[in-house]
Enzyme design. Structure first.
Site, PDB file in Angstrom:
ATOM      1  N   ASN A  44       0.831  -1.200   0.000  1.00 15.77           N
ATOM      2  CA  ASN A  44       0.000   0.000   0.000  1.00 15.77           C
ATOM      3  C   ASN A  44       0.868   1.253   0.000  1.00 15.77           C
ATOM      4  O   ASN A  44       1.982   1.276   0.548  1.00 15.77           O
ATOM      5  CB  ASN A  44      -1.034   0.008   1.131  1.00 15.77           C
ATOM      6  CG  ASN A  44      -0.471  -0.195   2.522  1.00 15.77           C
ATOM      7  OD1 ASN A  44       0.589  -0.783   2.701  1.00 15.77           O
ATOM      8  ND2 ASN A  44      -1.185   0.299   3.518  1.00 15.77           N
ATOM      9  N   ILE A  45       0.345   2.271  -0.665  1.00 20.67           N
ATOM     10  CA  ILE A  45       1.058   3.547  -0.836  1.00 20.67           C
ATOM     11  C   ILE A  45       0.058   4.650  -0.524  1.00 20.67           C
ATOM     12  O   ILE A  45      -0.847   4.918  -1.317  1.00 20.67           O
ATOM     13  CB  ILE A  45       1.574   3.716  -2.284  1.00 20.67           C
ATOM     14  CG1 ILE A  45       2.435   2.519  -2.713  1.00 20.67           C
ATOM     15  CG2 ILE A  45       2.365   5.024  -2.417  1.00 20.67           C
ATOM     16  CD1 ILE A  45       2.735   2.485  -4.216  1.00 20.67           C
ATOM     17  N   GLU A  46       0.185   5.250   0.657  1.00 25.87           N
ATOM     18  CA  GLU A  46      -0.788   6.260   1.073  1.00 25.87           C
ATOM     19  C   GLU A  46      -0.402   7.645   0.568  1.00 25.87           C
ATOM     20  O   GLU A  46       0.685   7.838  -0.008  1.00 25.87           O
ATOM     21  CB  GLU A  46      -0.937   6.212   2.601  1.00 25.87           C
ATOM     22  CG  GLU A  46      -1.494   4.861   3.036  1.00 25.87           C
ATOM     23  CD  GLU A  46      -1.777   4.743   4.529  1.00 25.87           C
ATOM     24  OE1 GLU A  46      -1.313   5.600   5.310  1.00 25.87           O
ATOM     25  OE2 GLU A  46      -2.460   3.778   4.897  1.00 25.87           O
ATOM     26  N   CYS A  55      -4.122   0.672  -2.504  1.00 25.98           N
ATOM     27  CA  CYS A  55      -4.043  -0.571  -1.741  1.00 25.98           C
ATOM     28  C   CYS A  55      -2.929  -1.465  -2.294  1.00 25.98           C
ATOM     29  O   CYS A  55      -2.541  -1.341  -3.470  1.00 25.98           O
ATOM     30  CB  CYS A  55      -5.362  -1.330  -1.821  1.00 25.98           C
ATOM     31  SG  CYS A  55      -6.656  -0.686  -0.756  1.00 25.98           S
ATOM     32  N   GLU A  57      -3.108  -4.564  -3.095  1.00 26.07           N
ATOM     33  CA  GLU A  57      -3.589  -5.393  -4.213  1.00 26.07           C
ATOM     34  C   GLU A  57      -3.518  -4.620  -5.530  1.00 26.07           C
ATOM     35  O   GLU A  57      -3.160  -5.179  -6.577  1.00 26.07           O
ATOM     36  CB  GLU A  57      -5.029  -5.841  -3.958  1.00 26.07           C
ATOM     37  CG  GLU A  57      -5.192  -6.746  -2.750  1.00 26.07           C
ATOM     38  CD  GLU A  57      -5.469  -5.963  -1.464  1.00 26.07           C
ATOM     39  OE1 GLU A  57      -4.961  -4.826  -1.311  1.00 26.07           O
ATOM     40  OE2 GLU A  57      -6.176  -6.513  -0.605  1.00 26.07           O
ATOM     41  N   CYS A  88     -10.279  -5.153   0.467  1.00 24.38           N
ATOM     42  CA  CYS A  88     -11.414  -4.227   0.556  1.00 24.38           C
ATOM     43  C   CYS A  88     -12.345  -4.464  -0.638  1.00 24.38           C
ATOM     44  O   CYS A  88     -11.986  -5.150  -1.607  1.00 24.38           O
ATOM     45  CB  CYS A  88     -10.930  -2.776   0.605  1.00 24.38           C
ATOM     46  SG  CYS A  88     -10.359  -2.130  -0.987  1.00 24.38           S
ATOM     47  N   CYS A  91     -10.912  -3.553  -4.001  1.00 25.12           N
ATOM     48  CA  CYS A  91      -9.866  -4.471  -4.480  1.00 25.12           C
ATOM     49  C   CYS A  91     -10.458  -5.812  -4.899  1.00 25.12           C
ATOM     50  O   CYS A  91      -9.932  -6.459  -5.813  1.00 25.12           O
ATOM     51  CB  CYS A  91      -8.775  -4.644  -3.434  1.00 25.12           C
ATOM     52  SG  CYS A  91      -7.689  -3.205  -3.396  1.00 25.12           S
TER      53      CYS A  91
END
Ligand code: THU
Length: 134
Positions: A44-46, A55, A57, A88, A91
């Site tokens: 994940n990369i916020e 996310c 995935e 989620c 995803c």
């Protein structure tokens, strides 16, 4: 655990260590076994603008497509805690684009036991590419 799952778990954990999640501090990794026999992983990369985050995935799917894979044959998701980290809703739909409904999705909170589900169980009565071909 199946040997293939041990390999996928290791790949998901290796990339989870690289997650960029300064806001949630919830680090997630995903590893895909693709139709070309390769494993593609993502984390994940916020983003400070929260909805722009990715996310794990989604990152793994991007790696698969960029790397030449076309279909997901198995996918493993790892995250913190004891409860399985299940994909989620968004995803599940992203996976649906590239996987058959009987594909195994393994969800794992790494302090607990992995949960093995099929994509069809996680996303029943779903909409997919074939609906647009009618
Ligand atoms: N997250 C994933 O990367 N995959 C999941 O399946 C569940 C949630 C991420 C999104 C966000 O960066 C963080 O976990 C907290 O929701």
């Amino acid at each position: 655990m199946l040997p293939v799952d041990q390999t996928l778990f290791a790949a998901a954990e290796a990339i989870r260590a690289k997650a960029y999640a300064p806001y949630s501090r919830f680090h997630v990794g995903a590893a895909i076994l693709a139709d070309d026999g390769n494993i593609y992983a993502g984390c994940n990369i916020e983003n400070a603008a929260y909805p722009q985050g990715n996310c794990a995935e989604a990152s793994a799917i991007a790696a698969m497509i960029a790397g030449g894979g076309r279909r997901i044959t198995r996918i493993y998701v790892t995250g913190p805690g004891k409860e399985p980290v299940t994909p989620c809703g968004g995803c599940r739909q992203r996976i649906r684009e590239f996987a058959d409904l009987d594909v195994a999705v393994i969800s794992h909170g790494v302090e607990g036991e992995p949960l093995v589900s099929t994509l069809g169980e996680l996303l029943p009565h779903s909409f997919g590419p074939e609906h647009l071909k009618k």
